[in-house]
Design an enzyme around this catalytic site. Structure first.
Site: not given
Ligand code: NAD
Length: 256
Positions: A143, A156
């Protein structure tokens, strides 16, 4: 090279049931990959699988913070496909803005377990398989919060900063085995996770919530899951065959 950049490649995508992981699974499948759609939420993973272009996929329920569960995922994948070409560590959990003195130990541990320890666990089990073939690509979805802090996102930000440094350490360690390790730093992205940072509620995406994040991005837009999927596609493909240890910001300039 053909139009299909990942023809015949076996790819594990964690967190494939939602947001970026879902989009990565769909894009990779359309590029000829055999995708292992892995998520703690089996129903969500099955829904993603139902939208894949290719019918050659596996759905595996996994808790990426649990060693036995990760080991089972890797074993099942190897038993079925006999190799693993690409590992995408996308599963993650957010943090609701919390002053450090109010943050519980359980919450801190959970954020680190899912966002950071998971990369250790998946790498530990996948790397021996990649080493055998002297070939592989690992992509960690970190991130921009791992390099640019926000108040109240203490655990985080730290979990993602650690994920970035682990990416670099593994890139050096695994280079002699032709295993490339890179990370993508998404900026604020339009997925169900975004609203959880502010409201704590996955289903509540308020205009106000969105605007706080949009205002922090120089290009004035939220990042789309497909922006991340295309970056992951490049890093997984032979176009990036000399790219390792790279931390790619896909963030609309947020990290500048
Ligand atoms: N959305 C944002 O603004 C953002 C920004 C920067 C980084 N990220 C990172 O990008 C990645 C994807 O995020 P997203 O926005 O698609 O989130 P999201 O919440 O849409 O998807 C995350 C997925 O991870 C799964 N998950 C959670 N805990 C788990 C576990 N213990 N084992 C297996 N699966 C698990 C959830 O069930 C979900 O399907 C994450 O690592 C997040 O930290 C997100």
């Amino acid at each position: 090279m053909t139009d299909k950049l990942l023809e015949g490649k076996v790819v594990i995508v964690t967190g494939a049931g939602s947001g970026m992981g879902k989009e990565i699974s769909k894009l990779f499948s359309s590029h000829g990959a055999q995708v292992v759609v892995a998520d703690i939420n089996k129903q969500a993973a099955e829904l993603t699988a139902s939208e894949l272009e290719s019918e050659d996929f596996r759905v595996i329920q996994v808790d990426v913070s649990d060693n036995d569960s990760v080991e089972m995922m890797v074993k099942e994948t190897f038993q079925h496909y006999n190799k693993i070409d690409v590992l995408i560590n996308c599963a993650g959990v957010p943090q609701y803005f919390t002053p450090i003195e109010e943050l519980s130990l359980e919450k801190w541990d959970r954020i680190f377990a899912v966002n950071t320890k998971s990369i250790f666990l998946t790498s530990k089990h996948v790397v021996p398989i990649m080493k055998e073939r002297k070939n592989g690509a690992i992509i960690n979805i970190a991130s921009i919060a791992g390099v640019r802090a926000r108040p109240g996102l203490n655990a985080y930000c730290a979990s993602k900063g650690a994920a970035i440094m682990l990416t670099k350490a593994l890139a050096l360690e695994l280079a002699p085995f032709k295993i490339r390790v890179n990370a993508i730093n998404p900026g604020p992205a339009e997925t169900p996770m975004l609203s959880q940072f502010i409201s704590g509620d996955r289903n509540k995406v308020e205009a106000e919530t969105k605007n706080i994040f949009i205002d922090s991005v120089p290009l004035g837009t939220l990042i789309q899951p497909s922006d991340i999927a295309h970056a992951a596609l490049y890093l997984s493909s032979d176009f990036a065959k000399v790219v390792t240890g790279e931390i790619m910001n896909v963030d609309g300039g947020r990290g500048v």
